[in-house]
Design an enzyme around this catalytic site. Structure first.
Site, mmCIF file in Angstrom:
data_model
loop_
_atom_site.group_PDB
_atom_site.id
_atom_site.type_symbol
_atom_site.label_atom_id
_atom_site.label_comp_id
_atom_site.label_asym_id
_atom_site.label_seq_id
_atom_site.Cartn_x
_atom_site.Cartn_y
_atom_site.Cartn_z
ATOM 1 N N ASP A 243 0.813 -1.216 0.000
ATOM 2 C CA ASP A 243 0.000 0.000 0.000
ATOM 3 C C ASP A 243 0.846 1.265 0.000
ATOM 4 O O ASP A 243 2.064 1.209 0.184
ATOM 5 C CB ASP A 243 -0.975 -0.003 1.200
ATOM 6 N N ASN B 123 -7.100 -3.849 14.765
ATOM 7 C CA ASN B 123 -8.512 -4.164 14.503
ATOM 8 C C ASN B 123 -8.658 -5.225 13.407
ATOM 9 O O ASN B 123 -9.757 -5.512 12.971
ATOM 10 C CB ASN B 123 -9.294 -2.896 14.115
ATOM 11 N N GLU C 23 -10.072 -2.855 5.542
ATOM 12 C CA GLU C 23 -10.652 -2.974 6.879
ATOM 13 C C GLU C 23 -11.349 -4.331 7.009
ATOM 14 O O GLU C 23 -11.727 -4.938 6.006
ATOM 15 C CB GLU C 23 -11.663 -1.843 7.122
HETATM 16 C C1 F6R Z 1 1.522 -1.616 6.158
HETATM 17 C C2 F6R Z 1 0.154 -2.111 6.230
HETATM 18 C C3 F6R Z 1 -0.604 -2.129 7.517
HETATM 19 C C4 F6R Z 1 0.194 -2.674 8.684
HETATM 20 C C5 F6R Z 1 -0.645 -2.695 9.955
HETATM 21 C C6 F6R Z 1 0.185 -3.090 11.157
HETATM 22 O O1 F6R Z 1 2.003 -1.630 4.823
HETATM 23 O O2 F6R Z 1 -0.369 -2.459 5.227
HETATM 24 O O3 F6R Z 1 -1.763 -2.912 7.329
HETATM 25 O O4 F6R Z 1 0.653 -3.957 8.395
HETATM 26 O O5 F6R Z 1 -1.208 -1.435 10.181
HETATM 27 O O6 F6R Z 1 1.106 -2.074 11.428
HETATM 28 P P1 F6R Z 1 2.251 -2.258 12.506
HETATM 29 O O7 F6R Z 1 3.196 -3.281 11.956
HETATM 30 O O8 F6R Z 1 2.900 -0.912 12.609
HETATM 31 O O9 F6R Z 1 1.582 -2.711 13.752
#
Ligand code: F6R
Length: 214
Positions: free
Chosen positions: A67, A136, A143
């Site tokens: 992303d 979440n 989501e």
């Molecule tokens: C990052 C992504 C997000 C993270 C998620 C967890 O490219 O796509 O979905 O994997 O927000 O983030 P962390 O690792 O910071 O807890």
């Protein structure tokens, strides 16, 4: 599905790195899908270390990122492009031509989303997709409850995602409100998928993934 439980974050990162090594050792032209966030930092650290010791060669590897924030310039330290350069790409021998991240500065973003899918297809698909997970349960910027048929697309970020990501920005107003993300279909089309998660805050999401309904 195989579930690997490790003692701590370091062990998880090492174990994840060993899975990436074996992928690249078996196929030096591997196509990897990569996440940003705090979870993969340890994995990237071990990949860099192994590369410096000469154990892993990235010269023919291709990568696609999960992303990117919409309309955040690549030179912005909060962009995922910048993150990847800082935390992995600049420290290994990957050809930057082979590092693909949705270009969210392009005018026609729908076309960029379609082109991104085409570029993944043209590379032969993703051999090993690594993903993190939000507290979440979000994956990429999908989501929970997102339909499985979605490909790479532009999303409006939910307020709790904006709030969670505000920790990286100087104020919440600076957090982009949209992003481009691989869809669940894009992610599920990968030949192998490695989800890494660490810490109590992720426990409920992991429990629901393993034991809950799809
Ligand atoms: C990052 C992504 C997000 C993270 C998620 C967890 O490219 O796509 O979905 O994997 O927000 O983030 P962390 O690792 O910071 O807890």
């Amino acid at each position: 599905m195989e579930i690997i439980i490790t003692k701590n974050y370091e062990e998880m990162s090492k174990r994840a790195a060993s899975i990436v090594f074996s992928q690249v050792a078996l196929n030096r032209k591997s196509v990897l899908g990569l996440p940003t966030g705090s979870t993969p930092l340890g994995l990237y650290k071990y990949l860099i270390e192994a590369h410096k010791k000469g154990y892993i060669d990235f010269s023919e590897v291709k990568t696609f990122n999960l992303d990117e924030y919409f309309r955040l310039d690549r030179s912005d330290p909060q962009s995922y492009y910048y993150f990847m350069m800082e935390n992995l790409v600049n420290h290994i021998n990957i050809d930057t031509k082979n590092v693909d991240i949705p270009n969210c500065m392009l005018k026609d973003i729908e076309k960029e989303c379609e082109d991104y899918e085409e570029r993944i297809k043209a590379a032969g698909g993703i051999d090993l997709q690594i993903i993190g997970i939000g507290n979440n349960g979000h994956i990429g910027f999908n989501e929970p409850g997102e339909v499985f048929s979605k490909k790479t697309h532009l999303v409006d970020l939910k307020q709790d995602t904006i709030e969670a990501n505000a920790r990286f920005f100087s104020s919440i107003e600076e957090v982009p409100t949209q992003a481009v993300t691989m869809g669940i279909q894009t992610i599920m089309q990968s030949k192998r998928l490695l989800l890494i998660a660490s810490g109590l805050a992720k426990a409920e999401a992991i429990y629901k993934i393993v034991k809950g309904e799809i």
